[in-house]
Design a protein around this motif. Structure first.
Motif, short mmCIF file in Angstrom:
data_model
loop_
_atom_site.label_atom_id
_atom_site.label_comp_id
_atom_site.label_asym_id
_atom_site.label_seq_id
_atom_site.Cartn_x
_atom_site.Cartn_y
_atom_site.Cartn_z
N THR A 211 0.77 -6.29 -7.17
CA THR A 211 0.99 -6.87 -5.84
C THR A 211 0.57 -8.33 -5.74
N GLU A 212 -0.42 -8.72 -6.54
CA GLU A 212 -0.90 -10.11 -6.45
C GLU A 212 -0.28 -11.00 -7.51
N THR B 246 0.84 -1.20 0.00
CA THR B 246 0.00 0.00 0.00
C THR B 246 0.87 1.25 0.00
N ASN C 2 3.33 -9.04 1.68
CA ASN C 2 2.49 -9.37 2.83
C ASN C 2 2.51 -10.89 3.06
C1 LIG Z 1 -1.94 -7.15 -1.12
C2 LIG Z 1 -2.40 -6.08 -2.00
C3 LIG Z 1 -1.88 -4.77 -1.91
C4 LIG Z 1 -0.86 -4.31 -0.93
O1 LIG Z 1 -1.02 -4.85 0.29
P1 LIG Z 1 -0.07 -4.61 1.56
O2 LIG Z 1 -0.77 -5.46 2.56
O3 LIG Z 1 -0.13 -3.16 1.85
O4 LIG Z 1 1.30 -5.08 1.25
C5 LIG Z 1 -2.30 -3.84 -2.85
N1 LIG Z 1 -3.19 -4.16 -3.80
C6 LIG Z 1 -3.71 -5.40 -3.92
C7 LIG Z 1 -4.62 -5.69 -5.06
C8 LIG Z 1 -3.35 -6.39 -3.01
O5 LIG Z 1 -3.89 -7.62 -3.12
#
Ligand SMILES: *Cc1c(COP(=O)(O)O)cnc(C)c1O
Length: 403
Positions: free
Chosen positions: A189-190, A75, A213
Motif C-alpha cells: 500500500t505504501e 484495508t 488513500n
Molecule cells: C495506507 C495503508 C494501508 C491501507 O490504508 P487505507 O487507508 O485503508 O487505504 C494499509 N497498510 C499500510 C501499511 C498503509 O500505510
C-alpha cells in the motif's frame, strides 16, 4: 499517531495549507476534473462504470499483474486478500511490527492473530532472517500444516509490508514461505512504483494490496486494490467485495460478503492520477536525492537509505536522528520544525507495543523500537519545490546543530 495523515484528515475549519510546508498533499493536475465531470454528466457515479474497469486494468498492467480488483480502501483489500489466501479464525499470520496498523487489524477482522516480526536495521522492513528463524525454531509441522509451539495455532500466511516506499527483501521470505507452503500476501500500500530486483512491487507475491488513500502516491480520495495473477483469487475477491452474489438477479447468496466496492467517481480520479504515475515517482525520487545530498555527512542525521537490490518510490522520506550525538531529540525537532511552518511526522508505534494488539505475540522488537524513537519523516509532496526542499533541510540542519 501515525504518518498516515494526509490532507483528508485535516479538521474542516483548518486550511489544507495551514503548514507552510505540509508533509504530503495530493497532486491533482491532470484529467481528474474532466473524468469526474464525465461521471456526473452521464450519471455513472456508483460502483459500476467504465472508470472502475479502466482503473483496475491500468494499475494491474502498471505493476505487471494479470488482474486487479478495486476496493473501497487498502484495508478492505487486505481483509479480502487474507481471506482468499486461506486465513481462518484462530490462525496466525506473520506481520511486520513496524508498520501502520491496518494490516494487523485486517488479520483480526478474520478472527486470526498477527505475530509481530521485528524490522531489520538497514531499510526498516520485516526482517527475513527473523521470519525464517521463527518458522524453523518456534513452529512444528503436523499433518501438512505448521503450528506455533507456544500458542498451538496454525500458521496461515506471511504478510510483509513494504513500508515508506521501500520493498521488503522478498527473496528469502518467498523461499521460506515455499518451504512451508505458506501464502505470501504483500501489503504494498505504501510502495506503488517501487522495484525489487528488477520487478515492480505488487507482482512479487501471489497476491498484493494497494491503497489510494489521500496521502498515498496515487489517490482516489479513498480506495484500494488487490492485484494477482491468479484468476481464482481475483474472482473470489470480486465476489466477496460485492456482497457475494451467486445469483444477482434473484438475490441468492451462498456466503457472507461485503460492500467493499470502489465507486466510478473515485476510479475516475484514479485513472487521471495513473496517467502521471511515472512523473510522481520521479518527483519523489528527485526530492529524496536532493535531501540526501544536503543531509549526508551531518553528524547525528542518517539520511533515508535504499538497498542495492531496490528502487524505492520514496513515498515518505524518513531520516534517523541519533539522540547520542544530537542535543535535541526527535520530539523536539518535530516541534521546532512545526514552529517554522514545516510539518514532519514520526513513524508508527511498533505494533507489538500497541494496546490495540496487546493480546498478540511478537518475535523480537528492539530494532523497530529504536528506529521508531529516532525516525522522522520530512515533507515529500509530489509538487514540493526545490526551494521548499532546501527550506526543510536548512531548518533541520539548523535545529540539529544548535548547542
Ligand atoms: C495506507 C495503508 C494501508 C491501507 O490504508 P487505507 O487507508 O485503508 O487505504 C494499509 N497498510 C499500510 C501499511 C498503509 O500505510
Amino acid at each position: 499517531m501515525s504518518i498516515n495523515t494526509g490532507r483528508e484528515r485535516m479538521p474542516s475549519n483548518e486550511s489544507c495549507r495551514s503548514s507552510v510546508v505540509p508533509l504530503s498533499v495530493p497532486h491533482i493536475a491532470g484529467n481528474e476534473w474532466t473524468y469526474v465531470k464525465e461521471c456526473l454528466d452521464t450519471g455513472w457515479v456508483s460502483s459500476v462504470g467504465a472508470f472502475v474497469e479502466r482503473f483496475e486494468r491500468h494499475v494491474a498492467s502498471y505493476v505487471g499483474a494479470k488482474y486487479g480488483v478495486a476496493t473501497a480502501s487498502g484495508t478492505a483489500a487486505l481483509h479480502l486478500a487474507l481471506q482468499v489466501a486461506g486465513v481462518r479464525p484462530n490462525d496466525e499470520v506473520l506481520v511486520s511490527t513496524l508498520t501502520f496498523i491496518a494490516p494487523a487489524n485486517a488479520v483480526r477482522y478474520l478472527g486470526a492473530w498477527p505475530v509481530f516480526i521485528d524490522a531489520e536495521a538497514d531499510y526498516w522492513q520485516i526482517d527475513p532472517y527473523r521470519v525464517q528463524t521463527f518458522l524453523e525454531k518456534e513452529c512444528v509441522a503436523r499433518q501438512g500444516h505448521l503450528y506455533n509451539r507456544a500458542s498451538g495455532r496454525r500458521l496461515a500466511a506471511i504478510l510483509p509490508v513494504d513500508v515508506i516506499g521501500h520493498p521488503c527483501d522478498m527473496g528469502p521470505i518467498h523461499e521460506v514461505a515455499q518451504k512451508y507452503g505458506l501464502p505470501v500476501v504483500e501489503d504494498a500500500t505504501e510502495s506503488l512504483g517501487a522495484w525489487y530486483r528488477g520487478q515492480k512491487v505488487g507482482r512479487l507475491s501471489s497476491i498484493a494490496c494497494f491503497s489510494f488513500n489521500g496521502n498515498k502516491l496515487v489517490t482516489t480520495g479513498g480506495g484500494g486494490m488487490v492485484v494477482t495473477d491468479d484468476e481464482r483469487f481475483a474472482q473470489k475477491v470480486r465476489y466477496l467485495s460485492t456482497q457475494a452474489k451467486d445469483d444477482p438477479i434473484e438475490y441468492i447468496h451462498h456466503e457472507i460478503g461485503y460492500n467493499y466496492r470502489l465507486t466510478n467517481i473515485q476510479a475516475a480520479v484514479g485513472c487521471a492520477q495513473m496517467e502521471h504515475i511515472d512523473e510522481f515517482v520521479a518527483a519523489k525520487r528527485a526530492t529524496a536525492e536532493r535531501y540526501t545530498a544536503r543531509l549526508r555527512g551531518i553528524p547525528g542525521i542518517t539520511p533515508a537509505r535504499e538497498a542495492v537490490w531496490a528502487k524505492s518510490s520514496f513515498w515518505m522520506y524518513t531520516v534517523l536522528l541519533n539522540p547520542e550525538i544530537l542535543s535535541v531529540n526527535r520530539h523536539d525537532v518535530l516541534k521546532q520544525l512545526k514552529g517554522r511552518g514545516i510539518e514532519s511526522r514520526p513513524l508508527w508505534q511498533p505494533l507489538h507495543q500497541s494496546r490495540a494488539h496487546s493480546s498478540s505475540h511478537a518475535y523480537g522488537g528492539p530494532v523497530a523500537e529504536r528506529i521508531q524513537r529516532q525516525a522522522l519523516s520530512l515533507p515529500c509532496s509530489v509538487g514540493l519545490s526545490q526551494s521548499d526542499q532546501d527550506l526543510v533541510t536548512d531548518a533541520l540542519i539548523d535545529i540539529c546543530q544548535k548547542k
